[in-house]
Each structure stands twice: as C-alpha cells, then as structure tokens.
Motif scaffolding. Structure first.
Motif, short mmCIF file in Angstrom:
data_model
loop_
_atom_site.label_atom_id
_atom_site.label_comp_id
_atom_site.label_asym_id
_atom_site.label_seq_id
_atom_site.Cartn_x
_atom_site.Cartn_y
_atom_site.Cartn_z
N GLY A 1 12.05 -13.17 33.45
CA GLY A 1 12.28 -11.76 33.69
C GLY A 1 13.24 -11.49 34.82
N ALA A 2 13.19 -12.30 35.86
CA ALA A 2 14.12 -12.11 36.98
C ALA A 2 15.56 -12.30 36.53
CB ALA A 2 13.77 -13.08 38.11
N GLU A 3 15.80 -13.32 35.71
CA GLU A 3 17.15 -13.55 35.20
C GLU A 3 17.59 -12.42 34.27
OE1 GLU A 3 17.71 -17.39 33.50
OE2 GLU A 3 16.70 -18.44 35.15
N TRP A 4 16.66 -11.98 33.42
CA TRP A 4 16.98 -10.90 32.47
C TRP A 4 17.30 -9.60 33.21
CZ3 TRP A 4 13.75 -6.56 31.29
CH2 TRP A 4 14.18 -5.80 30.19
N LEU A 5 16.53 -9.27 34.22
CA LEU A 5 16.79 -8.05 34.99
C LEU A 5 18.12 -8.12 35.72
CD1 LEU A 5 13.23 -7.45 36.50
CD2 LEU A 5 14.39 -5.98 34.85
N ALA A 6 18.49 -9.32 36.18
CA ALA A 6 19.72 -9.46 36.96
C ALA A 6 20.97 -9.45 36.09
CB ALA A 6 19.66 -10.76 37.76
N ASN A 7 20.84 -9.88 34.85
CA ASN A 7 22.04 -10.10 34.04
C ASN A 7 22.30 -9.06 32.96
OD1 ASN A 7 22.66 -12.52 35.40
ND2 ASN A 7 21.18 -13.65 34.15
N GLY A 8 21.29 -8.32 32.55
CA GLY A 8 21.49 -7.36 31.47
C GLY A 8 21.76 -5.97 31.97
N ILE B 1 2.45 -16.00 32.97
CA ILE B 1 2.95 -15.07 33.98
C ILE B 1 4.10 -15.69 34.77
CG2 ILE B 1 2.35 -13.74 36.04
CD1 ILE B 1 1.18 -12.64 33.42
N ASP B 2 3.97 -16.98 35.10
CA ASP B 2 5.06 -17.67 35.80
C ASP B 2 6.33 -17.69 34.97
OD1 ASP B 2 3.48 -18.17 38.01
OD2 ASP B 2 2.95 -20.20 37.41
N ASP B 3 6.19 -17.93 33.66
CA ASP B 3 7.36 -17.92 32.78
C ASP B 3 7.99 -16.53 32.73
OD1 ASP B 3 7.13 -20.61 32.17
OD2 ASP B 3 5.98 -20.26 30.34
N LEU B 4 7.15 -15.50 32.65
CA LEU B 4 7.67 -14.14 32.61
C LEU B 4 8.33 -13.77 33.94
CD1 LEU B 4 8.02 -11.52 31.08
CD2 LEU B 4 5.70 -10.85 31.77
N ARG B 5 7.78 -14.25 35.03
CA ARG B 5 8.39 -14.01 36.34
C ARG B 5 9.79 -14.61 36.41
NH1 ARG B 5 4.96 -16.48 39.21
NH2 ARG B 5 3.87 -14.82 40.35
N GLY B 6 9.91 -15.88 36.02
CA GLY B 6 11.20 -16.55 36.11
C GLY B 6 12.21 -16.02 35.11
#
Length: 316
Positions: A109-116, A102-107
């Motif tokens: 995922g935040a980058e993926w949501l911000a950049n794509g 979950i921690d990996d998905l949080r980190g």
C-alpha cells in the motif's frame, strides 16, 4: 440495463499487466495492474478480494471503473491464488497469522499510494474488506476513501462466533493446523451449493470455473484450521479493540443481509462506528459476491460505488 458494456470476462484486457511484487521478507505476491486510459485519469483503485479469490473474477467490474478513468491494481493475498502457499496442501488456503496480511498491505500500500495518481481508493471484498478496515483502524494504510463489499467483520459459526472460535481451537489441537478444515464447499454443513452461497448468476459463477481450469495453479480450495482460527481471532479482536470508530477515512459498506458466509449483523454493527461511513443493504436478492451477482444487484452496487466516489473521492 447494464451500466456499461461488459468487457470480456475470460481474457485479460489489453494493456493489463500481471507481474509479481516482492514483500520485504522476500515472499512473492502475484499482482495485476491496468493503467488508466491515456488522457483520462480519474484516480487509482486498489481492489483486494476475499479468501481464495483471484483477481480474474473481477475483470468485468474492473472494466467499468477503467472506462471511467481509474487505474486498477490488485494483488493475490499471501498463501492463496498466485501468491504461493504456506502449507504443503497445494489447494488449501492458510496463513500463520493475519498480521502477515496486514504487513503485506502496509508495504504494498505504501508503494501504491506513492506511485499512483490520486485520489486513492481501496476496495475490499469479504476477507479483503476485513483486512482493509483493520489496516485503517491500525493506521498502517490510509487511502482517500474505502469501499467494503460484503466485509468479513464477523464469521458464522455453529452456535455463534464464540462457539465457532472455540471449535476451531479444539480442532487445531488434533493433527497439523495447516491441514484443510473441510473438503469441497465454501461452508461446511450446509445444503446450499457453493454457487448459491456466492451468486445467483450462473454465468458469472462459471467465469471462476473457467479461470480455475485455465490456470489450475491459482486454485485455492478450503481454508486450513489455522486460517479458520486466525479469522475468528482477527475479527473478534478488531470488534473488541474499539479502533474502528476512530477511522476517519470515508467508507461505503455494501452488506448482503442474506449472506451465508459472513455475518452481516457484525458488519452493520462495526460500520455504525466510523463518523464518515454509509451502508447500502441488499436483501435475499444478493448472495455473498455482490459485485458478481445478477445484473439488478450488481448494477445497483456499482451505481452506489460510483456515486460515493464522486462525492467522497472527487477527481483532483
């Protein structure tokens, strides 16, 4: 009839990039990125596979979505495939705690949501479906829409999930918890072959074997007893938390009712909770890997996903 011409399943597509993402604690996870076709950007898909999965298994369906204009991203989960091991057994899938996933998905995922480019759609198969739903329920990762494919929302155990968890606790007391829980098959004490548990399509099953031979370092075999215990615990705690009913992300669930690896009834029960969730059911024609099944199953699943995305994650 196939929905789209199948791309090469045994070679990375032109333009795809395999690299690594470094988690906040320094752990390196293997990642796959395939930018959307120039001038045809439909949105971004984050695809997360199941226990022991490699993203190479899904190149065919990635090709379908990419042709429709989606950028495709995926990472190998920590402790399996190309993302290292948390045990000395090189081919054993292990994790100290599902919270690390979950921690990996949080980190990430935040980058993926911000950049794509949006809309942002997350698709999770099996364990990936469980982790995606858990992350949404805990509100640490909120995409625009989500697709859960044969999600691991309950495990099959001898005598039921409660007995299975008790057995895992018992076995974890004897010997290292990071040791493999069993040997070759995806599920112990079954007469079904690994292929029959996963797909009725022998050629698509052979694709996985091709990649394992080509890249032996990414092969993940049986889980550890610690993984088994953590899987029972995480799925039970998610069911008992009541948080799934509060998820507001539009969800499409694809459930194989004859699934021999995860509990389809647990998935149906959990997916009845969120206010914007719909379910497509498959019968005996489908094993666990719905997106890698024979064409009639696979085509129906892809058509359902496409229709769901058009309706619930329209182009911006």
């Amino acid at each position: 009839m196939m929905l789209s011409p199948a791309p090469l399943r045994r070679a990375l597509p032109d333009g795809a990039v395999v690299s690594t993402w470094t988690a906040p604690d320094g752990w390196r996870l293997r990642r796959f990125d395939w930018a959307a076709p120039t001038g045809k950007v439909r949105g971004s898909i984050l695809f997360q596979g199941g226990r022991g999965d490699i993203f190479e298994k899904y190149l065919e369906v990635f090709g379908h979505w990419h042709a429709a204009g989606w950028a495709i991203t995926s990472i190998d989960w920590r402790g399996q495939a190309g993302s290292g091991r948390t045990t000395d057994h090189a081919r054993c899938g292990d994790i100290p705690d599902f919270a690390m996933f979950i921690d990996d998905l949080r980190g990430f995922g935040a980058e993926w949501l911000a950049n794509g480019a949006g809309p942002h759609v997350a698709i999770g198969h099996s364990m990936g479906g469980h982790l995606l739903l858990r992350a949404m329920a805990e509100r640490v990762f909120v995409p625009d829409a989500a697709v859960l494919v044969a999600p691991m929302l309950g495990l099959k155990g001898p005598g039921g999930a409660g007995v299975g968890e008790a057995l895992a606790k018992f076995m974890s007391r004897f010997g290292p918890v990071r040791r493999p829980a069993w040997k070759g098959n995806e599920r112990p004490h079954t007469l079904q072959s690994r292929q029959k548990l996963l797909t009725h399509d022998a050629s698509r099953y052979a694709d996985e074997l091709f990649w394992h031979e080509a890249k032996p370092e990414i092969v993940t075999g049986p889980p550890s007893w610690r993984w088994v215990l953590n899987a029972f615990r995480s799925t039970r705690e998610l069911r008992q938390s009541g948080k799934v009913a509060s998820v507001r992300v539009p969800i499409l669930g694809l459930v194989a009712e004859a699934d021999g690896l995860v509990d389809p009834q647990a998935a149906l029960a959990q997916l009845a909770g969120p206010p914007d969730a719909q379910v497509i059911r498959f019968g005996s024609e489908s094993a666990h890997e719905i997106l890698r099944e024979a064409d009639p199953v696979r085509d129906r699943a892809i058509a359902a996903i496409d229709a769901f995305l058009d309706a619930r994650a329209p182009a911006k």
